[in-house]
Write an enzyme that holds these catalytic residues in place. Structure first.
Site, mmCIF file in Angstrom:
data_model
loop_
_atom_site.group_PDB
_atom_site.id
_atom_site.type_symbol
_atom_site.label_atom_id
_atom_site.label_comp_id
_atom_site.label_asym_id
_atom_site.label_seq_id
_atom_site.Cartn_x
_atom_site.Cartn_y
_atom_site.Cartn_z
ATOM 1 C CG ASP A 10 -1.819 1.240 1.265
ATOM 2 O OD1 ASP A 10 -2.410 1.575 0.217
ATOM 3 O OD2 ASP A 10 -1.919 1.902 2.317
ATOM 4 C CB SER A 11 0.228 4.740 -0.890
ATOM 5 O OG SER A 11 -1.004 4.843 -0.204
ATOM 6 C CE1 TYR A 42 2.863 5.858 -3.357
ATOM 7 C CE2 TYR A 42 1.852 4.066 -4.588
ATOM 8 C CZ TYR A 42 2.932 4.591 -3.904
ATOM 9 O OH TYR A 42 4.080 3.855 -3.779
ATOM 10 C CB CYS A 73 -2.675 0.990 -2.600
ATOM 11 S SG CYS A 73 -2.791 2.741 -2.996
ATOM 12 C CG ASN A 74 -9.112 1.239 -2.805
ATOM 13 O OD1 ASN A 74 -10.125 0.685 -3.201
ATOM 14 N ND2 ASN A 74 -8.673 1.076 -1.564
ATOM 15 C CB THR A 75 -4.468 5.304 -5.451
ATOM 16 O OG1 THR A 75 -5.410 5.951 -4.588
ATOM 17 C CG2 THR A 75 -3.984 6.285 -6.487
ATOM 18 C CD GLU A 185 -2.222 9.002 6.483
ATOM 19 O OE1 GLU A 185 -1.340 9.851 6.621
ATOM 20 O OE2 GLU A 185 -2.166 8.064 5.671
ATOM 21 C CB CYS A 218 -10.005 5.385 -0.156
ATOM 22 S SG CYS A 218 -8.527 6.051 0.646
ATOM 23 C CB THR A 219 -6.492 1.744 2.208
ATOM 24 O OG1 THR A 219 -5.844 3.004 1.972
ATOM 25 C CG2 THR A 219 -6.109 0.754 1.143
ATOM 26 C CG HIS A 220 -6.540 6.198 4.734
ATOM 27 N ND1 HIS A 220 -5.772 5.512 3.823
ATOM 28 C CD2 HIS A 220 -5.679 6.890 5.519
ATOM 29 C CE1 HIS A 220 -4.493 5.800 4.039
ATOM 30 N NE2 HIS A 220 -4.418 6.628 5.053
#
Ligand code: DGL
Length: 300
Positions: A10-11, A42, A73-75, A185, A218-220
């Protein structure tokens, strides 16, 4: 495969939500996680830069013995999956197709259209689709279901989710939510500012579509899934909220087939920036402490 070595990329920290789903599903595997924290986010970068970063990271994981890669990572999945697959000679699983399929499955009682097979980009994904085809929902004549995809700017601009959904017969509306990654974050998962930002984003989204399902692309975003669900309710939407982490872990399990691996999970973590920050912030995403993180220099 006896004891598979699975590379997860992942980023940054967010891919740990995918690892969190993998751990109980495939116990006894050796996991190597790489978070490219020095170069995140990213989601605001160009395709060429995302692909270059992701390919470097994939090559590193392969060099460390990964027999399969999960692009958590989705991006990177949206913009660099083909580049990654061309760069490493091992199966590569992204989060986009499993996410789109999870949306379809969540809509099973509503889905009116006959799902079509999308162009399979690898034989492994094609195998997965064949396996899943038997569980696809039946046809009916109800209103066409709609998915709302929330994701980073780069993911939305790629339209990877929209294409994956449309290949399954699902209409999808995509919305970029660039403020959500820094809020998560910051740890503001239950904070008035985050709720205000969500209200603004989701009001805009609901002015463009009436979704039956909201896919967190998105991972977050899984860390604020409850706030997203609540905001949708406050705005009068009954859409269900799903993420691609669980569906991706299931796809990996299907690809691996039965493993004879037993015993303890082993996990090696690498970050390209502060290992202390990775261990601290990452434990929130993984849901358990991360005892050891190694610093990795992949260049600028
Ligand atoms: N991991 C990214 C994603 O899932 C979010 C963070 C970033 O922008 O790097 O799209």
């Amino acid at each position: 495969m006896t004891t598979p070595t699975i590379g997860v990329f992942d980023s940054g920290f967010g891919g740990l939500t995918v690892l969190r789903e993998l751990l109980p599903r495939i116990p006894g595997a050796h996991y190597i996680y790489l978070g490219d924290t020095a170069r995140l986010p990213y989601g605001a970068k160009s395709q060429a830069t995302i692909a270059r970063y992701a390919v470097e990271s994939a090559r590193f994981l392969h060099s460390r013995g990964a027999q399969m890669l999960v692009i958590a990572c989705n991006t990177a999945s949206a913009l660099a999956l083909d580049d990654i697959r061309a760069a490493v000679p091992i199966p590569v699983v992204g989060v986009i197709e499993p996410g789109a399929r999870a949306a379809l499955h969540a809509l099973a009682p509503l889905t009116p259209c006959h799902p079509e097979r999308s162009d399979a980009r690898t034989s492994s994904i094609a195998q997965l689709k064949d396996l899943e085809a038997s569980s696809l929902p039946p046809t009916s004549d109800t209103i066409p279901p709609q998915a709302l995809i929330l994701a980073t700017t780069a993911t939305v601009q790629s339209h990877a989710y929209r294409h994956a959904c449309e290949a399954l017969g699902l209409h999808a509306t995509e919305l970029a939510c660039p403020l959500l990654v820094p809020l998560v974050e910051e740890g503001w998962t239950d904070h008035p500012v985050t709720r205000d930002v969500l209200r603004i984003y989701l009001t805009e989204a609901l002015s463009r579509c009436t979704p039956n399902v909201v896919l967190l692309g998105c991972t977050h975003y899984p860390l604020i899934a409850t706030a997203i669900q609540q905001t949708l309710r406050d705005l009068g939407s009954q859409a269900s909220v799903i993420d691609s982490a669980r569906a991706t872990a299931a796809a990996v399990q299907t690809l691996l087939g039965p493993t004879t691996a037993t015993g303890h999970i082993t996990l090696s973590c690498y970050a390209t920036d502060s290992t202390e920050k990775f261990a601290h912030l990452g434990s929130r995403f993984l849901g358990q402490p991360i005892p050891k993180v190694e610093l990795l220099d992949l260049g600028g």
